[in-house]
Write a protein that holds these residues in place. Structure first.
Motif, PDB file in Angstrom:
ATOM      1  N   THR A  52      78.528 -55.263  61.401  1.00 15.77           N
ATOM      2  CA  THR A  52      79.188 -54.416  60.403  1.00 15.77           C
ATOM      3  C   THR A  52      78.916 -52.935  60.623  1.00 15.77           C
ATOM      4  O   THR A  52      79.738 -52.101  60.276  1.00 15.77           O
ATOM      5  CB  THR A  52      78.763 -54.807  58.976  1.00 15.77           C
ATOM      6  OG1 THR A  52      77.344 -54.788  58.879  1.00 15.77           O
ATOM      7  CG2 THR A  52      79.289 -56.172  58.611  1.00 15.77           C
ATOM      8  N   TYR A  56      82.441 -55.094  65.847  1.00 15.46           N
ATOM      9  CA  TYR A  56      82.465 -56.409  66.493  1.00 15.46           C
ATOM     10  C   TYR A  56      82.547 -56.305  68.007  1.00 15.46           C
ATOM     11  O   TYR A  56      81.842 -57.000  68.736  1.00 15.46           O
ATOM     12  CB  TYR A  56      83.643 -57.214  65.932  1.00 15.46           C
ATOM     13  CG  TYR A  56      83.898 -58.521  66.619  1.00 15.46           C
ATOM     14  CD1 TYR A  56      82.964 -59.539  66.589  1.00 15.46           C
ATOM     15  CD2 TYR A  56      85.090 -58.745  67.298  1.00 15.46           C
ATOM     16  CE1 TYR A  56      83.195 -60.752  67.203  1.00 15.46           C
ATOM     17  CE2 TYR A  56      85.344 -59.952  67.909  1.00 15.46           C
ATOM     18  CZ  TYR A  56      84.393 -60.952  67.858  1.00 15.46           C
ATOM     19  OH  TYR A  56      84.636 -62.139  68.475  1.00 15.46           O
ATOM     20  N   MET A 129      80.632 -68.535  62.248  1.00 16.81           N
ATOM     21  CA  MET A 129      81.667 -68.430  61.213  1.00 16.81           C
ATOM     22  C   MET A 129      82.109 -66.978  61.026  1.00 16.81           C
ATOM     23  O   MET A 129      83.287 -66.703  60.838  1.00 16.81           O
ATOM     24  CB  MET A 129      81.158 -69.000  59.885  1.00 16.81           C
ATOM     25  CG  MET A 129      81.047 -70.496  59.881  1.00 16.81           C
ATOM     26  SD  MET A 129      80.644 -71.273  58.303  1.00 16.81           S
ATOM     27  CE  MET A 129      79.692 -70.094  57.435  1.00 16.81           C
ATOM     28  N   PHE A 130      81.156 -66.053  61.097  1.00 20.33           N
ATOM     29  CA  PHE A 130      81.491 -64.640  60.976  1.00 20.33           C
ATOM     30  C   PHE A 130      82.372 -64.201  62.134  1.00 20.33           C
ATOM     31  O   PHE A 130      83.343 -63.462  61.945  1.00 20.33           O
ATOM     32  CB  PHE A 130      80.204 -63.809  60.899  1.00 20.33           C
ATOM     33  CG  PHE A 130      80.396 -62.443  60.337  1.00 20.33           C
ATOM     34  CD1 PHE A 130      80.572 -62.258  58.974  1.00 20.33           C
ATOM     35  CD2 PHE A 130      80.391 -61.342  61.159  1.00 20.33           C
ATOM     36  CE1 PHE A 130      80.745 -60.990  58.441  1.00 20.33           C
ATOM     37  CE2 PHE A 130      80.562 -60.065  60.643  1.00 20.33           C
ATOM     38  CZ  PHE A 130      80.741 -59.896  59.276  1.00 20.33           C
ATOM     39  N   TYR A 131      82.053 -64.653  63.349  1.00 23.93           N
ATOM     40  CA  TYR A 131      82.887 -64.348  64.517  1.00 23.93           C
ATOM     41  C   TYR A 131      84.307 -64.886  64.329  1.00 23.93           C
ATOM     42  O   TYR A 131      85.278 -64.200  64.636  1.00 23.93           O
ATOM     43  CB  TYR A 131      82.283 -64.947  65.783  1.00 23.93           C
ATOM     44  CG  TYR A 131      81.195 -64.137  66.439  1.00 23.93           C
ATOM     45  CD1 TYR A 131      80.685 -62.986  65.871  1.00 23.93           C
ATOM     46  CD2 TYR A 131      80.671 -64.532  67.656  1.00 23.93           C
ATOM     47  CE1 TYR A 131      79.693 -62.251  66.479  1.00 23.93           C
ATOM     48  CE2 TYR A 131      79.673 -63.800  68.284  1.00 23.93           C
ATOM     49  CZ  TYR A 131      79.193 -62.662  67.692  1.00 23.93           C
ATOM     50  OH  TYR A 131      78.209 -61.951  68.307  1.00 23.93           O
ATOM     51  N   ILE A 132      84.412 -66.106  63.843  1.00 21.40           N
ATOM     52  CA  ILE A 132      85.733 -66.715  63.651  1.00 21.40           C
ATOM     53  C   ILE A 132      86.528 -65.938  62.599  1.00 21.40           C
ATOM     54  O   ILE A 132      87.720 -65.675  62.778  1.00 21.40           O
ATOM     55  CB  ILE A 132      85.596 -68.200  63.267  1.00 21.40           C
ATOM     56  CG1 ILE A 132      85.108 -68.995  64.481  1.00 21.40           C
ATOM     57  CG2 ILE A 132      86.909 -68.769  62.758  1.00 21.40           C
ATOM     58  CD1 ILE A 132      84.742 -70.421  64.186  1.00 21.40           C
ATOM     59  N   LEU A 133      85.863 -65.560  61.502  1.00 20.00           N
ATOM     60  CA  LEU A 133      86.546 -64.772  60.472  1.00 20.00           C
ATOM     61  C   LEU A 133      87.005 -63.427  61.022  1.00 20.00           C
ATOM     62  O   LEU A 133      88.104 -62.962  60.700  1.00 20.00           O
ATOM     63  CB  LEU A 133      85.634 -64.570  59.269  1.00 20.00           C
ATOM     64  CG  LEU A 133      85.394 -65.791  58.398  1.00 20.00           C
ATOM     65  CD1 LEU A 133      84.322 -65.503  57.351  1.00 20.00           C
ATOM     66  CD2 LEU A 133      86.676 -66.248  57.739  1.00 20.00           C
ATOM     67  N   LEU A 134      86.187 -62.795  61.846  1.00 19.42           N
ATOM     68  CA  LEU A 134      86.578 -61.516  62.433  1.00 19.42           C
ATOM     69  C   LEU A 134      87.757 -61.671  63.389  1.00 19.42           C
ATOM     70  O   LEU A 134      88.644 -60.812  63.426  1.00 19.42           O
ATOM     71  CB  LEU A 134      85.399 -60.882  63.156  1.00 19.42           C
ATOM     72  CG  LEU A 134      84.330 -60.266  62.266  1.00 19.42           C
ATOM     73  CD1 LEU A 134      83.156 -59.797  63.093  1.00 19.42           C
ATOM     74  CD2 LEU A 134      84.899 -59.128  61.456  1.00 19.42           C
ATOM     75  N   ARG A 135      87.768 -62.746  64.151  1.00 23.59           N
ATOM     76  CA  ARG A 135      88.927 -62.982  65.034  1.00 23.59           C
ATOM     77  C   ARG A 135      90.186 -63.211  64.232  1.00 23.59           C
ATOM     78  O   ARG A 135      91.254 -62.775  64.610  1.00 23.59           O
ATOM     79  CB  ARG A 135      88.662 -64.188  65.955  1.00 23.59           C
ATOM     80  CG  ARG A 135      87.764 -63.874  67.096  1.00 23.59           C
ATOM     81  CD  ARG A 135      87.686 -65.051  68.022  1.00 23.59           C
ATOM     82  NE  ARG A 135      86.971 -64.694  69.219  1.00 23.59           N
ATOM     83  CZ  ARG A 135      86.826 -65.491  70.247  1.00 23.59           C
ATOM     84  NH1 ARG A 135      87.345 -66.701  70.234  1.00 23.59           N
ATOM     85  NH2 ARG A 135      86.167 -65.107  71.300  1.00 23.59           N
ATOM     86  N   TRP A 136      90.065 -63.914  63.116  1.00 24.95           N
ATOM     87  CA  TRP A 136      91.215 -64.193  62.267  1.00 24.95           C
ATOM     88  C   TRP A 136      91.727 -62.895  61.647  1.00 24.95           C
ATOM     89  O   TRP A 136      92.925 -62.669  61.562  1.00 24.95           O
ATOM     90  CB  TRP A 136      90.804 -65.200  61.204  1.00 24.95           C
ATOM     91  CG  TRP A 136      91.921 -65.644  60.311  1.00 24.95           C
ATOM     92  CD1 TRP A 136      93.045 -66.323  60.686  1.00 24.95           C
ATOM     93  CD2 TRP A 136      92.028 -65.420  58.903  1.00 24.95           C
ATOM     94  NE1 TRP A 136      93.839 -66.546  59.594  1.00 24.95           N
ATOM     95  CE2 TRP A 136      93.220 -66.016  58.497  1.00 24.95           C
ATOM     96  CE3 TRP A 136      91.203 -64.813  57.983  1.00 24.95           C
ATOM     97  CZ2 TRP A 136      93.633 -65.992  57.181  1.00 24.95           C
ATOM     98  CZ3 TRP A 136      91.621 -64.811  56.662  1.00 24.95           C
ATOM     99  CH2 TRP A 136      92.833 -65.382  56.273  1.00 24.95           C
ATOM    100  N   VAL A 137      90.828 -62.016  61.234  1.00 28.57           N
ATOM    101  CA  VAL A 137      91.209 -60.734  60.645  1.00 28.57           C
ATOM    102  C   VAL A 137      91.853 -59.833  61.683  1.00 28.57           C
ATOM    103  O   VAL A 137      92.795 -59.104  61.395  1.00 28.57           O
ATOM    104  CB  VAL A 137      89.987 -60.058  59.980  1.00 28.57           C
ATOM    105  CG1 VAL A 137      90.292 -58.621  59.605  1.00 28.57           C
ATOM    106  CG2 VAL A 137      89.532 -60.837  58.774  1.00 28.57           C
ATOM    107  N   ASP A 140      95.667 -60.122  62.207  1.00 31.36           N
ATOM    108  CA  ASP A 140      96.586 -59.581  61.180  1.00 31.36           C
ATOM    109  C   ASP A 140      96.804 -58.101  61.325  1.00 31.36           C
ATOM    110  O   ASP A 140      96.198 -57.342  61.895  1.00 31.36           O
ATOM    111  CB  ASP A 140      96.053 -59.883  59.782  1.00 31.36           C
ATOM    112  CG  ASP A 140      96.121 -61.382  59.488  1.00 31.36           C
ATOM    113  OD1 ASP A 140      96.907 -62.073  60.130  1.00 31.36           O
ATOM    114  OD2 ASP A 140      95.369 -61.809  58.597  1.00 31.36           O
TER     115      ASP A 140
END
Length: 140
Positions: A52, A56, A129-137, A140
């Motif tokens: 943060t 990333y 999980m944080f990495y996956i959420l960042l990739r998803w964000v 977009d």
């Protein structure tokens, strides 16, 4: 969004202390409040703080996605092995390591090993999980 120099410097200074405290909880969690889960969360927080504050893209060069996956997988296999090894000595998750006087590190038998496995599993899972959420964000 780039964080200020003060925030980046502070997180660089705090993260090693969080990792050291996480290691302490892994090893001595059976002697004091704490243990594997708490150590894993603190370990993940140290990495998430760096992500943060520094971004990333910069942090993932040091903590690669596949390395986090590997640590999570190996720690899961280690926990399964530890659980099934007890079967040969008397039962599932049987504490087959004895020794050490009360209050010492080796007095816990397999519990310190279990705490290490859980901490690595939880820390890697939260980071993953944080990495996956960042990739998803990022998409977009």
């Amino acid at each position: 969004m780039k964080m200020s120099l003060i925030v980046r410097t502070t997180t660089k200074l705090i993260s090693p202390f969080l990792v050291a405290y996480s290691a302490y909880l892994m090893l001595y969690g059976h002697l004091s409040p704490g243990g594997g889960f708490q150590a894993g969360v603190i370990l993940a927080v140290s990495i998430i703080l760096l992500i943060t504050s520094h971004g990333y893209n910069r942090v993932r060069k040091t903590f690669k996605f596949w390395e986090v996956q590997l640590i999570e997988g190996i720690s899961g296999e280690f926990l399964a092995l530890l659980a099934t090894a007890g079967v040969f000595f008397g039962g599932f998750f049987y504490n087959f390591l004895r020794g050490g006087e009360l209050g010492s590190l080796i007095s816990g038998g397999i519990i310190p090993l279990f705490n290490i496995g859980v901490a690595l599993k939880v820390g890697a899972a939260f980071t993953f999980m944080f990495y996956i959420l960042l990739r998803w964000v990022e998409r977009d």
